[in-house]
Design a protein around this motif. Structure first.
Motif, PDB file in Angstrom:
ATOM      1  N   LEU A  24       0.830  -1.206   0.000  1.00 13.68           N
ATOM      2  CA  LEU A  24       0.000   0.000   0.000  1.00 13.68           C
ATOM      3  C   LEU A  24       0.860   1.249   0.000  1.00 13.68           C
ATOM      4  O   LEU A  24       1.994   1.230   0.484  1.00 13.68           O
ATOM      5  CB  LEU A  24      -0.881   0.015   1.257  1.00 13.68           C
ATOM      6  N   VAL A  25       0.289   2.340  -0.481  1.00  9.68           N
ATOM      7  CA  VAL A  25       0.899   3.661  -0.379  1.00  9.68           C
ATOM      8  C   VAL A  25      -0.017   4.502   0.498  1.00  9.68           C
ATOM      9  O   VAL A  25      -1.205   4.630   0.211  1.00  9.68           O
ATOM     10  CB  VAL A  25       1.078   4.323  -1.763  1.00  9.68           C
ATOM     11  N   SER A  26       0.542   5.054   1.580  1.00 12.10           N
ATOM     12  CA  SER A  26      -0.222   5.921   2.477  1.00 12.10           C
ATOM     13  C   SER A  26      -0.108   7.358   1.983  1.00 12.10           C
ATOM     14  O   SER A  26       0.995   7.869   1.799  1.00 12.10           O
ATOM     15  CB  SER A  26       0.340   5.807   3.899  1.00 12.10           C
ATOM     16  N   GLY A  27      -1.240   8.002   1.784  1.00 14.06           N
ATOM     17  CA  GLY A  27      -1.256   9.370   1.274  1.00 14.06           C
ATOM     18  C   GLY A  27      -1.330  10.405   2.383  1.00 14.06           C
ATOM     19  O   GLY A  27      -1.161  10.104   3.568  1.00 14.06           O
ATOM     20  N   THR A  28      -1.624  11.621   2.004  1.00 15.57           N
ATOM     21  CA  THR A  28      -1.707  12.724   2.956  1.00 15.57           C
ATOM     22  C   THR A  28      -3.027  12.715   3.724  1.00 15.57           C
ATOM     23  O   THR A  28      -3.192  13.483   4.665  1.00 15.57           O
ATOM     24  CB  THR A  28      -1.545  14.077   2.231  1.00 15.57           C
ATOM     25  N   ALA A  29      -3.957  11.883   3.334  1.00 20.96           N
ATOM     26  CA  ALA A  29      -5.223  11.709   4.053  1.00 20.96           C
ATOM     27  C   ALA A  29      -5.318  10.252   4.504  1.00 20.96           C
ATOM     28  O   ALA A  29      -4.788   9.354   3.861  1.00 20.96           O
ATOM     29  CB  ALA A  29      -6.414  12.057   3.153  1.00 20.96           C
ATOM     30  N   ALA A  30      -5.997  10.029   5.624  1.00 18.32           N
ATOM     31  CA  ALA A  30      -6.223   8.662   6.113  1.00 18.32           C
ATOM     32  C   ALA A  30      -7.100   7.903   5.126  1.00 18.32           C
ATOM     33  O   ALA A  30      -7.815   8.498   4.317  1.00 18.32           O
ATOM     34  CB  ALA A  30      -6.885   8.704   7.485  1.00 18.32           C
ATOM     35  N   GLY A  31      -7.043   6.592   5.200  1.00 15.67           N
ATOM     36  CA  GLY A  31      -7.875   5.770   4.330  1.00 15.67           C
ATOM     37  C   GLY A  31      -7.973   4.367   4.869  1.00 15.67           C
ATOM     38  O   GLY A  31      -7.602   4.092   6.017  1.00 15.67           O
ATOM     39  N   SER A  32      -8.460   3.476   4.049  1.00 12.83           N
ATOM     40  CA  SER A  32      -8.598   2.082   4.480  1.00 12.83           C
ATOM     41  C   SER A  32      -8.429   1.151   3.290  1.00 12.83           C
ATOM     42  O   SER A  32      -8.592   1.543   2.137  1.00 12.83           O
ATOM     43  CB  SER A  32      -9.949   1.850   5.150  1.00 12.83           C
ATOM     44  N   VAL A  33      -8.100  -0.097   3.611  1.00 18.81           N
ATOM     45  CA  VAL A  33      -8.020  -1.161   2.614  1.00 18.81           C
ATOM     46  C   VAL A  33      -8.824  -2.338   3.152  1.00 18.81           C
ATOM     47  O   VAL A  33      -8.734  -2.663   4.333  1.00 18.81           O
ATOM     48  CB  VAL A  33      -6.570  -1.558   2.290  1.00 18.81           C
ATOM     49  N   THR A  34      -9.648  -2.928   2.306  1.00 22.19           N
ATOM     50  CA  THR A  34     -10.510  -4.037   2.702  1.00 22.19           C
ATOM     51  C   THR A  34     -10.192  -5.264   1.854  1.00 22.19           C
ATOM     52  O   THR A  34     -10.075  -5.167   0.632  1.00 22.19           O
ATOM     53  CB  THR A  34     -11.992  -3.666   2.527  1.00 22.19           C
ATOM     54  N   VAL A  35     -10.054  -6.415   2.533  1.00 22.78           N
ATOM     55  CA  VAL A  35      -9.958  -7.711   1.856  1.00 22.78           C
ATOM     56  C   VAL A  35     -11.253  -8.453   2.172  1.00 22.78           C
ATOM     57  O   VAL A  35     -11.550  -8.729   3.334  1.00 22.78           O
ATOM     58  CB  VAL A  35      -8.728  -8.509   2.314  1.00 22.78           C
ATOM     59  N   ASN A  36     -12.029  -8.743   1.141  1.00 23.68           N
ATOM     60  CA  ASN A  36     -13.327  -9.387   1.301  1.00 23.68           C
ATOM     61  C   ASN A  36     -13.121 -10.862   1.665  1.00 23.68           C
ATOM     62  O   ASN A  36     -12.446 -11.585   0.923  1.00 23.68           O
ATOM     63  CB  ASN A  36     -14.111  -9.265  -0.008  1.00 23.68           C
ATOM     64  N   PRO A  37     -13.705 -11.342   2.785  1.00 20.95           N
ATOM     65  CA  PRO A  37     -13.489 -12.734   3.178  1.00 20.95           C
ATOM     66  C   PRO A  37     -14.186 -13.741   2.261  1.00 20.95           C
ATOM     67  O   PRO A  37     -13.767 -14.885   2.175  1.00 20.95           O
ATOM     68  CB  PRO A  37     -14.073 -12.807   4.584  1.00 20.95           C
ATOM     69  N   VAL A  38     -15.214 -13.325   1.562  1.00 24.32           N
ATOM     70  CA  VAL A  38     -15.955 -14.226   0.686  1.00 24.32           C
ATOM     71  C   VAL A  38     -15.260 -14.370  -0.665  1.00 24.32           C
ATOM     72  O   VAL A  38     -15.063 -15.466  -1.165  1.00 24.32           O
ATOM     73  CB  VAL A  38     -17.418 -13.765   0.512  1.00 24.32           C
ATOM     74  N   THR A  39     -14.839 -13.258  -1.258  1.00 25.97           N
ATOM     75  CA  THR A  39     -14.257 -13.285  -2.607  1.00 25.97           C
ATOM     76  C   THR A  39     -12.739 -13.185  -2.620  1.00 25.97           C
ATOM     77  O   THR A  39     -12.113 -13.521  -3.617  1.00 25.97           O
ATOM     78  CB  THR A  39     -14.812 -12.128  -3.446  1.00 25.97           C
ATOM     79  N   GLY A  40     -12.145 -12.641  -1.545  1.00 24.96           N
ATOM     80  CA  GLY A  40     -10.706 -12.408  -1.517  1.00 24.96           C
ATOM     81  C   GLY A  40     -10.297 -11.127  -2.229  1.00 24.96           C
ATOM     82  O   GLY A  40      -9.116 -10.788  -2.274  1.00 24.96           O
ATOM     83  N   ALA A  41     -11.251 -10.374  -2.780  1.00 21.61           N
ATOM     84  CA  ALA A  41     -10.942  -9.142  -3.513  1.00 21.61           C
ATOM     85  C   ALA A  41     -10.507  -8.038  -2.552  1.00 21.61           C
ATOM     86  O   ALA A  41     -10.988  -7.950  -1.429  1.00 21.61           O
ATOM     87  CB  ALA A  41     -12.158  -8.688  -4.304  1.00 21.61           C
ATOM     88  N   ARG A  42      -9.615  -7.169  -3.011  1.00 24.03           N
ATOM     89  CA  ARG A  42      -9.145  -6.031  -2.215  1.00 24.03           C
ATOM     90  C   ARG A  42      -9.688  -4.739  -2.806  1.00 24.03           C
ATOM     91  O   ARG A  42      -9.750  -4.574  -4.015  1.00 24.03           O
ATOM     92  CB  ARG A  42      -7.615  -5.984  -2.221  1.00 24.03           C
ATOM     93  N   SER A  43     -10.068  -3.812  -1.914  1.00 25.16           N
ATOM     94  CA  SER A  43     -10.501  -2.478  -2.337  1.00 25.16           C
ATOM     95  C   SER A  43      -9.915  -1.456  -1.380  1.00 25.16           C
ATOM     96  O   SER A  43      -9.583  -1.779  -0.238  1.00 25.16           O
ATOM     97  CB  SER A  43     -12.030  -2.379  -2.361  1.00 25.16           C
TER      98      SER A  43
END
Length: 165
Positions: free
Chosen positions: A42-61
């Motif tokens: 991941l790259v952390s920017g000048t604003a806070a954020g989040s990353v999600t890994v879906n337990p059902v599909t394994g997809a990241r957003s």
């Protein structure tokens, strides 16, 4: 009449690489981890954020000031077998990730559990009863990343508990 031709580009060379082969053996009334939860690079920017890994599909957003790099994220995977009638599933609801070597604020991820039974399909879990047999358990979650989080490798541990009844 057939003809064949060759052109020489110098001496032939061979290349070798090592490859890993894996297998998971599950004994009755046991639980084994086959994959770790990885939120990826991941790259952390000048604003806070989040990353999600879906337990059902394994997809990241991602959302907010976080940018994902590559496709190296994965949900955690566990294999279990057992139970005479029912199985209860519980465990950690969050995990704290600390930077290797310290010197940086920690990050917290909320965890979400899912499971698949021998009959197929995947369902989200809280503390849940499942039919006996072979199950695959998945853990995903959402990692909160502060603005300007220092670079480094972050990790933490969490628990998945399966009670075979």
């Amino acid at each position: 009449m057939a003809t064949a031709s060759t052109s020489w580009c110098g001496p032939a060379r061979a290349a070798d690489t090592n490859v890993t082969a894996n297998a998971a053996i599950v004994r009755p009334n046991t639980l084994i981890k086959t994959d770790d939860l990885d939120f990826g690079t991941l790259v952390s920017g000048t604003a806070a954020g989040s990353v999600t890994v879906n337990p059902v599909t394994g997809a990241r957003s991602t959302s907010g000031g976080v940018t994902s790099v590559g496709n190296d994220a994965q949900r955690a995977t566990f294999q279990g077998s057992g139970g005479i009638l029912l199985i209860t599933v519980s465990g950690s609801n969050s995990v704290t990730l600390s930077r290797a070597g310290g010197g940086a604020p920690t990050m917290t991820a909320s965890l979400v559990r899912a499971a698949s039974t021998g009959g197929g399909g995947i369902a989200l879990l809280g503390t849940t009863l499942l039919p006996s047999g072979v199950q695959t358990y998945y853990i995903g979650g959402t990692l909160t990343v502060p603005a300007n989080q220092p670079a480094g490798d972050y990790s933490g541990t969490f628990t998945l508990t399966v009670n075979y009844l």
